[in-house]
Write a protein that holds these residues in place. Structure first.
Motif, mmCIF file in Angstrom:
data_model
loop_
_atom_site.group_PDB
_atom_site.id
_atom_site.type_symbol
_atom_site.label_atom_id
_atom_site.label_comp_id
_atom_site.label_asym_id
_atom_site.label_seq_id
_atom_site.Cartn_x
_atom_site.Cartn_y
_atom_site.Cartn_z
ATOM 1 N N VAL A 189 0.345 -1.128 -0.362
ATOM 2 C CA VAL A 189 -0.045 -0.163 0.292
ATOM 3 C C VAL A 189 0.714 1.175 0.297
ATOM 4 C CG1 VAL A 189 -1.475 1.087 1.180
ATOM 5 C CG2 VAL A 189 -1.880 -1.175 1.420
ATOM 6 N N LEU A 190 2.095 0.852 1.036
ATOM 7 C CA LEU A 190 2.900 2.375 0.712
ATOM 8 C C LEU A 190 3.169 2.847 -0.810
ATOM 9 C CD1 LEU A 190 3.869 4.046 2.794
ATOM 10 C CD2 LEU A 190 5.885 2.839 3.557
ATOM 11 N N ASP A 191 3.909 1.399 -1.331
ATOM 12 C CA ASP A 191 4.600 1.335 -2.525
ATOM 13 C C ASP A 191 3.931 2.053 -3.394
ATOM 14 O OD1 ASP A 191 6.242 0.239 -1.936
ATOM 15 O OD2 ASP A 191 6.643 -1.634 -2.336
ATOM 16 N N ARG A 212 4.199 5.479 -5.786
ATOM 17 C CA ARG A 212 4.063 5.327 -7.248
ATOM 18 C C ARG A 212 3.024 6.074 -7.651
ATOM 19 N NH1 ARG A 212 4.080 -0.057 -6.821
ATOM 20 N NH2 ARG A 212 1.856 -0.330 -6.658
ATOM 21 N N ALA A 213 1.528 7.004 -6.922
ATOM 22 C CA ALA A 213 1.281 8.002 -7.060
ATOM 23 C C ALA A 213 1.034 9.153 -7.080
ATOM 24 C CB ALA A 213 -0.434 6.951 -6.079
ATOM 25 N N TYR A 214 2.443 9.168 -5.540
ATOM 26 C CA TYR A 214 3.114 10.534 -5.908
ATOM 27 C C TYR A 214 3.538 10.697 -6.928
ATOM 28 C CZ TYR A 214 1.490 11.649 -0.751
ATOM 29 O OH TYR A 214 2.016 11.978 0.750
ATOM 30 N N ALA A 215 4.893 9.535 -7.096
ATOM 31 C CA ALA A 215 5.783 10.371 -8.696
ATOM 32 C C ALA A 215 4.695 10.492 -10.178
ATOM 33 C CB ALA A 215 6.612 8.916 -8.257
ATOM 34 N N HIS A 216 3.960 9.452 -9.780
ATOM 35 C CA HIS A 216 2.831 9.904 -11.738
ATOM 36 C C HIS A 216 1.792 10.319 -11.915
ATOM 37 C CE1 HIS A 216 5.530 6.126 -11.233
ATOM 38 N NE2 HIS A 216 5.817 6.443 -12.589
ATOM 39 N N GLU A 217 1.620 10.558 -10.504
ATOM 40 C CA GLU A 217 0.352 11.776 -10.607
ATOM 41 C C GLU A 217 -0.511 12.856 -10.298
ATOM 42 O OE1 GLU A 217 -3.322 10.439 -11.437
ATOM 43 O OE2 GLU A 217 -1.843 8.530 -11.705
ATOM 44 N N PRO A 218 -0.899 13.898 -10.022
ATOM 45 C CA PRO A 218 -0.620 15.650 -9.687
ATOM 46 C C PRO A 218 -1.466 15.153 -8.265
ATOM 47 C CG PRO A 218 -2.564 15.104 -11.360
ATOM 48 C CD PRO A 218 -1.849 13.865 -11.135
ATOM 49 N N LEU A 219 -0.401 15.949 -7.641
ATOM 50 C CA LEU A 219 -0.313 15.626 -6.080
ATOM 51 C C LEU A 219 -1.684 16.187 -6.187
ATOM 52 C CD1 LEU A 219 2.404 15.639 -4.180
ATOM 53 C CD2 LEU A 219 0.380 14.147 -4.157
#
Length: 149
Positions: free
Chosen positions: A59-61, A65-72
């Motif tokens: 879940v943390l991974d 990944r969402a932090y790295a590839h999605e707008p925050l």
């Protein structure tokens, strides 16, 4: 009659000494039992916490990944921050920094780049962070290393 009293007095002292020694042995055994139970309870708790944290690493991974590839978005940031705070309160610590000396105990090298003149292996890139709880390794860090050919 005085001799009989002395014998019975000596006998009473001997019995008192025996019972006192028995009581001291029983008390020492009970103290050891209590310490063993306390140690066992702590060990069971540590194992349970480690198992839960290990199950939450994917879940943390996914959050990373969402932090790295999605707008925050504020919601995603709040979820990630809360997750990290709560896992940290249970003792989860990440490790693995670029420039760390490579340690096969806690690093998993998935890429090796030769660097002529290098004397030792160094973590050049952290591909996936490693995690610990206390001294227990939950997951090694996946790294790219540079070092001697």
């Amino acid at each position: 009659m005085d001799g009989a009293r002395m014998r019975s007095g000596g006998e009473a002292e001997r019995l008192l000494a025996e019972r006192t020694a028995d009581l001291q042995r029983v008390k020492a055994e009970y103290d050891n039992y209590r310490m063993r139970v306390r140690r066992d309870r702590l060990a069971v708790r540590e194992i349970a916490v480690s198992n839960v944290l290990a199950a939450l690493l994917p879940v943390l991974d996914a959050v990373d990944r969402a932090y790295a590839h999605e707008p925050l978005t504020p919601g995603l940031r709040d979820i990630g921050d809360t997750l990290r705070t709560q896992l940290g309160s249970l003792g989860l610590r990440d490790f693995g920094e670029e420039g760390d000396p490579f340690d096969p105990v806690c690093h998993e090298a998935v890429v090796h780049r030769a660097a002529p003149g290098a004397e030792r292996l160094v973590c050049a890139e952290i591909l996936r962070p490693g995690y610990r709880v206390g001294d227990r390794l939950l997951r090694p860090a996946c790294v790219a290393v540079t070092g001697p050919p």
